[in-house]
Design an enzyme around this catalytic site. Structure first.
Site, mmCIF file in Angstrom:
data_model
loop_
_atom_site.group_PDB
_atom_site.id
_atom_site.type_symbol
_atom_site.label_atom_id
_atom_site.label_comp_id
_atom_site.label_asym_id
_atom_site.label_seq_id
_atom_site.Cartn_x
_atom_site.Cartn_y
_atom_site.Cartn_z
ATOM 1 N N GLU A 96 0.819 -1.196 0.000
ATOM 2 C CA GLU A 96 0.000 0.000 0.000
ATOM 3 C C GLU A 96 0.857 1.253 0.000
ATOM 4 O O GLU A 96 1.974 1.263 0.510
ATOM 5 C CB GLU A 96 -0.921 -0.006 1.225
ATOM 6 C CG GLU A 96 -1.931 -1.137 1.145
ATOM 7 C CD GLU A 96 -2.818 -1.233 2.367
ATOM 8 O OE1 GLU A 96 -2.584 -0.505 3.355
ATOM 9 O OE2 GLU A 96 -3.750 -2.036 2.335
ATOM 10 N N CYS A 109 3.634 8.248 1.300
ATOM 11 C CA CYS A 109 4.213 7.249 2.188
ATOM 12 C C CYS A 109 4.420 5.962 1.385
ATOM 13 O O CYS A 109 3.459 5.356 0.925
ATOM 14 C CB CYS A 109 3.241 7.040 3.351
ATOM 15 S SG CYS A 109 3.840 5.916 4.577
ATOM 16 N N CYS A 116 7.578 -7.406 6.633
ATOM 17 C CA CYS A 116 8.785 -6.955 7.320
ATOM 18 C C CYS A 116 9.244 -8.063 8.256
ATOM 19 O O CYS A 116 8.422 -8.722 8.890
ATOM 20 C CB CYS A 116 8.518 -5.681 8.123
ATOM 21 S SG CYS A 116 10.001 -5.031 8.926
ATOM 22 N N CYS A 120 8.290 -5.851 15.084
ATOM 23 C CA CYS A 120 8.009 -4.952 16.207
ATOM 24 C C CYS A 120 6.620 -5.289 16.744
ATOM 25 O O CYS A 120 5.694 -5.540 15.965
ATOM 26 C CB CYS A 120 8.073 -3.495 15.761
ATOM 27 S SG CYS A 120 9.680 -3.054 15.103
ATOM 28 N N CYS A 123 3.304 -3.401 15.486
ATOM 29 C CA CYS A 123 3.210 -3.068 14.059
ATOM 30 C C CYS A 123 2.478 -4.153 13.278
ATOM 31 O O CYS A 123 2.855 -5.327 13.331
ATOM 32 C CB CYS A 123 4.614 -2.881 13.496
ATOM 33 S SG CYS A 123 4.627 -2.635 11.708
ATOM 34 N N SER A 202 12.897 6.104 7.033
ATOM 35 C CA SER A 202 12.548 5.804 8.416
ATOM 36 C C SER A 202 13.098 4.424 8.742
ATOM 37 O O SER A 202 12.866 3.463 8.019
ATOM 38 C CB SER A 202 11.026 5.816 8.566
ATOM 39 O OG SER A 202 10.656 5.373 9.854
ATOM 40 N N SER A 224 12.905 5.299 14.405
ATOM 41 C CA SER A 224 11.749 4.797 15.152
ATOM 42 C C SER A 224 12.220 4.338 16.522
ATOM 43 O O SER A 224 12.671 3.210 16.686
ATOM 44 C CB SER A 224 11.108 3.635 14.379
ATOM 45 O OG SER A 224 10.519 4.123 13.202
ATOM 46 N N ASN A 302 -1.928 3.039 16.670
ATOM 47 C CA ASN A 302 -3.087 2.733 15.838
ATOM 48 C C ASN A 302 -3.485 1.287 16.055
ATOM 49 O O ASN A 302 -2.758 0.381 15.647
ATOM 50 C CB ASN A 302 -2.673 2.883 14.374
ATOM 51 C CG ASN A 302 -3.487 3.920 13.701
ATOM 52 O OD1 ASN A 302 -4.713 3.897 13.740
ATOM 53 N ND2 ASN A 302 -2.798 4.859 13.091
ATOM 54 N N CYS A 345 -0.232 6.342 7.948
ATOM 55 C CA CYS A 345 1.124 6.024 7.522
ATOM 56 C C CYS A 345 1.765 5.141 8.589
ATOM 57 O O CYS A 345 1.580 5.345 9.770
ATOM 58 C CB CYS A 345 1.876 7.336 7.392
ATOM 59 S SG CYS A 345 3.326 7.248 6.411
#
Ligand code: SAH
Ligand code: SF4
Length: 370
Positions: A96, A109, A116, A120, A123, A202, A224, A302, A345
């Site tokens: 995305e 973004c 990944c 984390c 996430c 990032s 981060s 989030n 994002c």
């Protein structure tokens, strides 16, 4: 049956590679200039559109090369102007990409990997496991698709994409070469011409790659961090066990020191209720960051279905911010955008076929827990 040689995709080639490509065909290097502009500034994906090149050259190119971007499988705009695309990559997985307009600014973004591997705990990308690195064409392809959505337009201050942040899916520094090629195209005047200050990597803290990055580029850097001490950060960002906070911040200082201009790093801090959101965490953070040229971006967590973490109240986040402000830091709270299309994002997921099978394990663990 004779095997068909795979065509070279010109979409992900920065200028130097494109020049070498034309030389290898026995053509002049300046063809690269023309083709870069056709692809990235005019959105061309067909050599026949390139009318300043002879038909003979166009035919020759068609035989060996192609301009192939990701396939858009979803394109939706939010009430607040945020726009989200899902793009299907070659092996059927999708990533995305989000465009967040904010006054004169439009921040895209961009994703760097399918999934990944760093896992984390807060996430959703990490929870879905890792599939593969995106190619340079697939990374810049996201910018290309987004820009084409606003064609035709002239380059200038009112262009829709003024900033790019590598904050979509994936850890950009674990896909180093492709991310660097794609960022070079973002900054290339013949392509998108975005200022190096407005292209941001990032990272969750791949220390050796931060040093390597400083050797090859001077884009902006976001770290981060999410925790003020190693004990807590080890739990949130497992990579911290390999590269603890002191090493990460030292690498950040080295990176900033190499930049030709005065620039601050962005420290990202996802604020999670009852985990890292207390005023004492903010005070500890203020001490840890002392002397580092930085601004702090607080991101209220989030929530997503596979996570038990909760978003802190706005009051708690503001209190946290106030402690940092009083200690002399610039700290901002990221407002959630594109809520109605689930487009925050750092929250981009897409469809990932997990090659590590981690997501499956995760789901199983959660099904048996009360
Ligand atoms: N892998 C890179 C870039 C992608 S994540 C990195 O970790 O920096 C982009 C940002 O979104 C990171 O700061 C990440 O910590 C944050 N993020 C991830 N999941 C989040 C969530 N559920 N709520 C808020 N921020 C989140
Ligand atoms: Fe990967 Fe970044 Fe998510 Fe961590 S926060 S799992 S590094 S995408």
């Amino acid at each position: 049956m004779t095997a068909v040689a795979e065509k070279t995709n010109l979409l992900g080639m920065p200028k130097a590679k494109m020049e070498a490509f034309f030389e290898s065909l026995g053509e002049k290097r300046f063809r690269a200039t023309q083709v870069l502009q056709w692809i990235h500034q005019r959105g061309a994906d067909d050599f026949d559109q390139m009318t300043n090149m002879s038909k003979v050259l166009r035919e020759k190119l068609k035989e060996v090369a192609e301009i192939r971007g990701p396939e858009v499988v979803y394109d939706e705009s939010s009430k607040d102007g945020t726009r989200k695309w899902a793009m299907r990559m070659d092996n059927g997985n999708s990533v995305e990409t989000v465009l967040i307009p904010d006054g004169e600014r439009g921040t895209l973004c961009v994703s760097s990997q399918i999934g990944c591997s760093l896992d984390c705990t807060f996430c959703s990308t990490g929870k879905r496991g890792f599939n593969r690195n995106l190619t340079a064409a697939e990374i810049i392809g996201q910018v290309w698709v987004a820009r084409k959505a606003f064609m035709p337009f002239e380059p200038g201050p009112d262009r829709p994409i003024t900033n790019v942040v590598m904050m979509g899916m994936g850890e950009p520094l674990l896909n180093f070469d492709n991310v660097v090629d794609a960022m070079n195209l973002m900054m290339e005047d013949l392509a998108y011409g975005i200022s190096k200050r407005r292209v941001t990597v990032s990272t969750s803290g791949v220390v050796p790659a931060i040093d390597r990055l400083g050797e090859v580029t001077d884009v902006s850097l976001a770290i981060s961090l999410h925790a003020p001490n190693d004990e807590l950060r080890n739990q949130l960002v497992p990579l911290n066990k390999k590269y603890p906070i002191s090493e990460l911040l030292a690498a950040t200082r080295r990176y900033l020191a190499r930049l030709p201009d005065k620039r601050k790093a962005t420290i990202e801090y996802t604020v999670i209720e009852g985990v890292n959101d207390q005023p004492e965490h903010a005070r500890e953070l203020a001490v840890v960051l002392r002397g580092l040229p930085c601004k702090i971006n607080l991101i209220p967590f989030n929530p997503f279905p596979e996570s038990d973490f909760r978003r802190p109240s706005m009051n708690a986040t503001r209190r946290f911010q106030a402690v940092l402000n009083e200690a002399g830091y610039i700290a901002t709270v990221r407002t959630t955008r594109g809520d109605d299309i689930d487009a925050a994002c750092g929250q981009l997921v897409g469809m990932v076929e997990d090659r590590t099978r981690r997501s499956q394990r995760y789901i199983q663990v959660h099904q048996v827990s009360p």
